[in-house]
Motif scaffolding. Sequence first.
Motif, PDB file in Angstrom:
ATOM      1  N   ASN A   3       0.825  -1.211   0.000  1.00 27.55           N
ATOM      2  CA  ASN A   3       0.000   0.000   0.000  1.00 27.55           C
ATOM      3  C   ASN A   3       0.857   1.258   0.000  1.00 27.55           C
ATOM      4  O   ASN A   3       0.572   2.216  -0.729  1.00 27.55           O
ATOM      5  CB  ASN A   3      -0.940   0.001   1.201  1.00 27.55           C
ATOM      6  CG  ASN A   3      -2.041  -1.039   1.065  1.00 27.55           C
ATOM      7  OD1 ASN A   3      -2.268  -1.581   0.003  1.00 27.55           O
ATOM      8  ND2 ASN A   3      -2.705  -1.321   2.167  1.00 27.55           N
ATOM      9  N   LEU A   6       2.281   1.790  -3.454  1.00 22.63           N
ATOM     10  CA  LEU A   6       1.276   2.318  -4.381  1.00 22.63           C
ATOM     11  C   LEU A   6       1.098   3.823  -4.199  1.00 22.63           C
ATOM     12  O   LEU A   6       1.006   4.569  -5.176  1.00 22.63           O
ATOM     13  CB  LEU A   6      -0.058   1.601  -4.176  1.00 22.63           C
ATOM     14  CG  LEU A   6      -0.107   0.140  -4.610  1.00 22.63           C
ATOM     15  CD1 LEU A   6      -1.392  -0.521  -4.126  1.00 22.63           C
ATOM     16  CD2 LEU A   6       0.041   0.016  -6.116  1.00 22.63           C
ATOM     17  N   GLU A  64      -6.568  -1.029  -3.026  1.00 22.05           N
ATOM     18  CA  GLU A  64      -5.280  -0.719  -3.649  1.00 22.05           C
ATOM     19  C   GLU A  64      -5.439   0.322  -4.765  1.00 22.05           C
ATOM     20  O   GLU A  64      -4.635   1.243  -4.879  1.00 22.05           O
ATOM     21  CB  GLU A  64      -4.623  -1.988  -4.206  1.00 22.05           C
ATOM     22  CG  GLU A  64      -4.144  -2.953  -3.143  1.00 22.05           C
ATOM     23  CD  GLU A  64      -5.252  -3.808  -2.532  1.00 22.05           C
ATOM     24  OE1 GLU A  64      -5.016  -4.375  -1.449  1.00 22.05           O
ATOM     25  OE2 GLU A  64      -6.356  -3.895  -3.109  1.00 22.05           O
TER      26      GLU A  64
END
Length: 125
Positions: A3, A6, A64
């Motif tokens: 995470n 990202l 996500e």
Amino acid sequence: MLNLGLVIVGGGIGAGIRHLLNMGAMRLLGSGYPWGTMIINITGSFAMGSFIELLARRFGASNELRLFVATGILGGYTTFSSFSLDFAALWERGALGPALAYVLVSVVGGILALFAAFWLVRNLV
């Protein structure tokens, strides 16, 4: 860790787009007014509203994807889009007083904090 990665990658993309748009606005419209920032704030808020409504609410986007686009790309492009989304969430919940207080405290508080920092650095450093 995924995470965070990202968000970092998305944030880099958004910041790069913001920089390019800001430079383009200065070349096209001049540097005497913050055209680029204004355009970025408005387009970022529009993009956040579109993304949240279409992908997150209507199509059930994954956490996500939300992190990559909303927090990463749009957060790197402009945090104003997150500010706008926070205000809208409060407003739509019927928390009108807290929503208006959030805008007032964020905007006035941010500007006052900037001038306080100017004063501190100019006088103490």
